[in-house]
Design a protein around this motif. Structure first.
Motif, PDB file in Angstrom:
ATOM      1  N   SER A  45      15.489 -16.613  26.884  1.00  0.00           N
ATOM      2  CA  SER A  45      16.621 -15.100  26.242  1.00  0.00           C
ATOM      3  C   SER A  45      18.227 -16.575  26.072  1.00  0.00           C
ATOM      4  O   SER A  45      17.693 -17.804  26.416  1.00  0.00           O
ATOM      5  N   ARG A  93      26.123 -12.166  33.541  1.00  0.00           N
ATOM      6  CA  ARG A  93      25.747 -11.090  32.495  1.00  0.00           C
ATOM      7  C   ARG A  93      23.846 -11.502  31.603  1.00  0.00           C
ATOM      8  O   ARG A  93      23.465 -10.305  31.288  1.00  0.00           O
ATOM      9  N   ALA A  94      23.243 -12.137  31.905  1.00  0.00           N
ATOM     10  CA  ALA A  94      22.192 -12.125  31.677  1.00  0.00           C
ATOM     11  C   ALA A  94      21.570 -11.513  32.369  1.00  0.00           C
ATOM     12  O   ALA A  94      20.605 -10.353  32.137  1.00  0.00           O
ATOM     13  N   LYS A  96      23.293  -8.376  34.096  1.00  0.00           N
ATOM     14  CA  LYS A  96      22.816  -7.091  34.108  1.00  0.00           C
ATOM     15  C   LYS A  96      22.299  -6.545  32.974  1.00  0.00           C
ATOM     16  O   LYS A  96      22.059  -5.362  32.981  1.00  0.00           O
ATOM     17  N   LYS A  97      22.197  -7.577  32.236  1.00  0.00           N
ATOM     18  CA  LYS A  97      21.612  -6.767  30.693  1.00  0.00           C
ATOM     19  C   LYS A  97      20.528  -7.054  30.733  1.00  0.00           C
ATOM     20  O   LYS A  97      18.842  -6.520  29.488  1.00  0.00           O
ATOM     21  N   SER A  99      18.645  -9.513  30.532  1.00  0.00           N
ATOM     22  CA  SER A  99      17.766 -10.873  29.499  1.00  0.00           C
ATOM     23  C   SER A  99      16.521 -11.816  30.339  1.00  0.00           C
ATOM     24  O   SER A  99      15.708 -13.145  29.801  1.00  0.00           O
TER      25      SER A  99
END
Length: 128
Positions: A45, A93-94, A96-97, A99
């Motif tokens: 990702s 962030r990854a 949470k997404k 990814s």
């Protein structure tokens, strides 16, 4: 080894990773395209690759000594800490997404051994 930034993160994985890590100025190159491609292949990702890139940049700055000459000072340790924190933020962030699950490989797509969100959801239409 090459370094490129076209300014179009929507069209280029390398541009997207560079934008995330702030490596967009040609005269101040931090990592080469091939290194970013490696991180992307390993992580699957953009955010994961950007986090790995930040970790590599932090390691690079951690090897350098802070320098002070008169009123001028260069703090590699602050840069290293900045990139360590940036890597942590990108990993969050990854996460949470979602990814960090990776990407579909060409072989997975060809053999139909993958799942898609809502693939079994009935939309009310009848086919056939």
């Amino acid at each position: 080894m090459t370094w490129t930034y076209g300014g179009n993160p929507a069209a280029s994985v390398i541009d997207a990773i560079r934008l995330e890590i702030g490596d967009t100025i040609e005269d101040e190159q931090l990592l080469q395209d091939e290194e970013l491609e490696y991180f992307y292949e390993e992580e699957g990702s953009v955010l994961g690759a950007a986090a790995r890139a930040c970790e590599a940049i932090a390691a690079k700055f951690a090897r350098e000594a802070d320098l002070k000459v008169g009123d001028l000072s260069l703090s590699a340790s602050q840069k290293a800490e900045h990139y360590r924190e940036k890597a942590k933020a990108l990993r969050e962030r990854a996460k949470k997404k979602g990814s960090t699950l990776g990407k579909l490989t060409a072989s997975a797509i060809k053999t139909d051994k993958y799942f898609l969100r809502d693939m079994f959801k009935y939309d009310g239409r009848r086919t056939g």
